[in-house]
Design a protein around this motif. Structure first.
Motif, PDB file in Angstrom:
ATOM      1  N   VAL A   1       1.202  -0.964  -0.001  1.00  0.00           N
ATOM      2  CA  VAL A   1      -0.118   0.371   0.333  1.00  0.00           C
ATOM      3  C   VAL A   1       0.495   1.108   0.121  1.00  0.00           C
ATOM      4  O   VAL A   1       0.509   2.107  -0.885  1.00  0.00           O
ATOM      5  CB  VAL A   1      -0.675  -0.293   0.941  1.00  0.00           C
ATOM      6  N   ARG A   2       1.895   1.256   1.084  1.00  0.00           N
ATOM      7  CA  ARG A   2       3.142   2.476   0.983  1.00  0.00           C
ATOM      8  C   ARG A   2       3.296   2.552  -0.394  1.00  0.00           C
ATOM      9  O   ARG A   2       3.799   3.734  -0.865  1.00  0.00           O
ATOM     10  CB  ARG A   2       3.747   2.228   1.349  1.00  0.00           C
ATOM     11  N   GLN A   4       2.186   2.181  -2.748  1.00  0.00           N
ATOM     12  CA  GLN A   4       1.407   2.040  -4.318  1.00  0.00           C
ATOM     13  C   GLN A   4       0.537   3.745  -4.337  1.00  0.00           C
ATOM     14  O   GLN A   4       0.974   4.514  -4.858  1.00  0.00           O
ATOM     15  CB  GLN A   4       0.420   1.212  -4.244  1.00  0.00           C
ATOM     16  N   LYS A 228      -8.790 -12.754   7.105  1.00  0.00           N
ATOM     17  CA  LYS A 228      -9.812 -12.047   5.655  1.00  0.00           C
ATOM     18  C   LYS A 228     -11.118 -10.772   5.977  1.00  0.00           C
ATOM     19  O   LYS A 228     -11.216 -10.161   6.155  1.00  0.00           O
ATOM     20  CB  LYS A 228      -9.742 -12.134   3.948  1.00  0.00           C
ATOM     21  N   ALA A 235     -11.408  -2.516   9.260  1.00  0.00           N
ATOM     22  CA  ALA A 235     -11.913  -1.658   7.666  1.00  0.00           C
ATOM     23  C   ALA A 235     -13.014  -1.349   7.636  1.00  0.00           C
ATOM     24  O   ALA A 235     -13.231  -0.354   6.793  1.00  0.00           O
ATOM     25  CB  ALA A 235     -11.771  -2.571   6.295  1.00  0.00           C
ATOM     26  N   PRO A 298      -7.136   3.491   0.053  1.00  0.00           N
ATOM     27  CA  PRO A 298      -6.519   2.690   0.850  1.00  0.00           C
ATOM     28  C   PRO A 298      -7.149   0.352   1.280  1.00  0.00           C
ATOM     29  O   PRO A 298      -5.736  -0.208   0.423  1.00  0.00           O
ATOM     30  CB  PRO A 298      -5.981   2.958   1.936  1.00  0.00           C
ATOM     31  N   PHE A 299      -7.767   0.716   1.251  1.00  0.00           N
ATOM     32  CA  PHE A 299      -8.420  -0.991   1.383  1.00  0.00           C
ATOM     33  C   PHE A 299      -8.389  -1.289  -0.545  1.00  0.00           C
ATOM     34  O   PHE A 299      -7.903  -2.229  -0.391  1.00  0.00           O
ATOM     35  CB  PHE A 299      -9.453  -0.538   1.965  1.00  0.00           C
ATOM     36  N   PHE A 302      -4.873  -2.749  -0.670  1.00  0.00           N
ATOM     37  CA  PHE A 302      -4.484  -3.598   0.830  1.00  0.00           C
ATOM     38  C   PHE A 302      -5.654  -4.943   0.420  1.00  0.00           C
ATOM     39  O   PHE A 302      -3.940  -6.077   0.501  1.00  0.00           O
ATOM     40  CB  PHE A 302      -4.567  -2.865   1.831  1.00  0.00           C
ATOM     41  N   PHE A 303      -6.718  -5.158  -0.190  1.00  0.00           N
ATOM     42  CA  PHE A 303      -7.276  -6.790   0.074  1.00  0.00           C
ATOM     43  C   PHE A 303      -6.942  -7.216  -1.454  1.00  0.00           C
ATOM     44  O   PHE A 303      -5.917  -7.871  -0.780  1.00  0.00           O
ATOM     45  CB  PHE A 303      -8.619  -6.077   0.474  1.00  0.00           C
ATOM     46  N   ALA A 305      -3.848  -6.751  -2.818  1.00  0.00           N
ATOM     47  CA  ALA A 305      -2.463  -7.080  -2.448  1.00  0.00           C
ATOM     48  C   ALA A 305      -2.414  -7.907  -1.203  1.00  0.00           C
ATOM     49  O   ALA A 305      -1.575  -9.141  -1.371  1.00  0.00           O
ATOM     50  CB  ALA A 305      -1.398  -5.838  -2.121  1.00  0.00           C
ATOM     51  N   TYR A 306      -3.602  -8.376  -0.308  1.00  0.00           N
ATOM     52  CA  TYR A 306      -2.950  -9.178   0.331  1.00  0.00           C
ATOM     53  C   TYR A 306      -2.793 -10.825   0.160  1.00  0.00           C
ATOM     54  O   TYR A 306      -2.432 -11.935   0.476  1.00  0.00           O
ATOM     55  CB  TYR A 306      -3.952  -9.170   1.739  1.00  0.00           C
TER      56      TYR A 306
END
Length: 336
Positions: A1-2, A4, A228, A235, A298-299, A302-303, A305-306
């Protein structure tokens, strides 16, 4: 996230927001609309006389018109659902590519590049939606058919216990079936879609690899789903809190505008008021969707990418895209 999203770049932010909105990758937020009741919609005096024609005799005389309108609305709903499934499929692939590149780039170029894999994922999503509708039809239709054949509808009081038990059982089966369907959907968008995006060899080979991966590492996949779900709870709470903070000034402005309208024009509900209300609803929905999309960026990163980082050690082509050094070592280990 950072990597991106930092340093902050507005162009990158709104492009990810649009991709997330198109892919349906929103962790929270919602909207509600209120429709005027019959007394409000008829006239400023609250009279229902303008709806006197809407009775059983009118419906009987215009049965074909009513059926045609219902069929037309159902067809429009189906077409809209299919189009939305296609958009979400292509946007899902484009979002995955943006995360892998750590740059959203051009939305038009990303859409063109994602169309092949997006169409393959669209076929899967369409089949999954049809399966979900079939499950609902069977789970609901079979008890209703049994109840109708047994005469429970004609004498409900005499079969109250059976009706209650059947309703509870049907709801329970629906909940379990819905949870299983949602799990398959999440696993497909988190693992099957990246397989199609990274190595678009076709839907059937990707399905075989996807099913083989799930079967070989089912306990890790189950832990992934649980984590998740647990991560989604905070989230959603954060997204809703931020959304409320952003929308408070908008609500205050709408409230003041409503007070001014009542003070100037009076509490009348005429054609002008209806048009103004429709415009206000459209503006509110646009502001709401834009706020939801931007807050959830951000979510949105993030999700997916997770899921990508979970899948990478189990799928060498993805590891080569996500972490080139790890991908080369994985490929070297697979070679004899």
């Amino acid at each position: 996230v950072r990597q991106q999203l930092w340093p902050f770049r507005w162009r990158e932010w709104w492009r990810i927001a649009l991709l997330g909105l198109g892919a349906g990758e929103l962790s929270g937020g919602g909207c509600g609309t209120s429709y005027p009741g019959p007394g409000q919609a008829s006239s400023s005096t609250g009279d229902l006389s303008s709806f006197s024609w809407l009775d059983a005799s009118w419906l009987h005389q215009h049965a074909m018109l009513v059926v045609s309108l219902a069929a037309g609305m159902f067809l429009v709903f189906c077409v809209a659902g299919v189009l939305w499934a296609y958009v979400t499929s292509v946007c899902r692939i484009a979002l995955i590519e943006a995360i892998l590149r750590r740059d959203a780039g051009s939305l038009r170029a990303g859409w063109r590049a994602a169309r092949v894999a997006g169409r393959q994922f669209f076929v899967w999503q369409l089949g999954l939606q049809v399966a979900g509708l079939a499950i609902i039809a069977v789970v609901v239709g079979v008890p209703v058919g049994v109840a109708a054949a047994a005469g429970w509808f004609t004498d409900a009081d005499a079969h109250a216990a059976s009706v209650i038990v059947t309703i509870l059982a049907t709801v329970g089966v629906l909940v379990v079936s819905g949870a299983l369907w949602l799990t398959v959907y999440v696993l497909s968008k988190d693992f099957l879609a990246p397989m199609l995006a990274v190595a678009p060899t076709g839907l059937r080979p990707a399905l075989r690899r996807w099913l083989a991966m799930l079967a070989a590492d089912k306990w890790s996949v189950a832990l992934y789903v649980v984590l998740k779900v647990l991560l989604s709870i905070p989230a959603i709470m954060i997204a809703v809190a931020l959304l409320l903070i952003v929308l408070v000034p908008f609500f205050i402005a709408a409230f003041v505008a409503g007070l001014l309208w009542v003070a100037v024009a009076g509490a009348t509900w005429n054609a002008t008021a209806m048009v103004a209300a429709a415009v206000a609803v459209v503006v509110f929905m646009a502001v709401l969707m834009a706020a939801v999309a931007c807050i959830n960026v951000p979510f949105v990163v993030f999700f997916p990418a997770y899921g990508l980082y979970f899948l990478a050690p189990r799928y060498a082509p993805l590891a080569a895209r996500l972490e080139p050094e790890a991908g080369r070592s994985s490929v070297a280990e697979e070679e004899p």
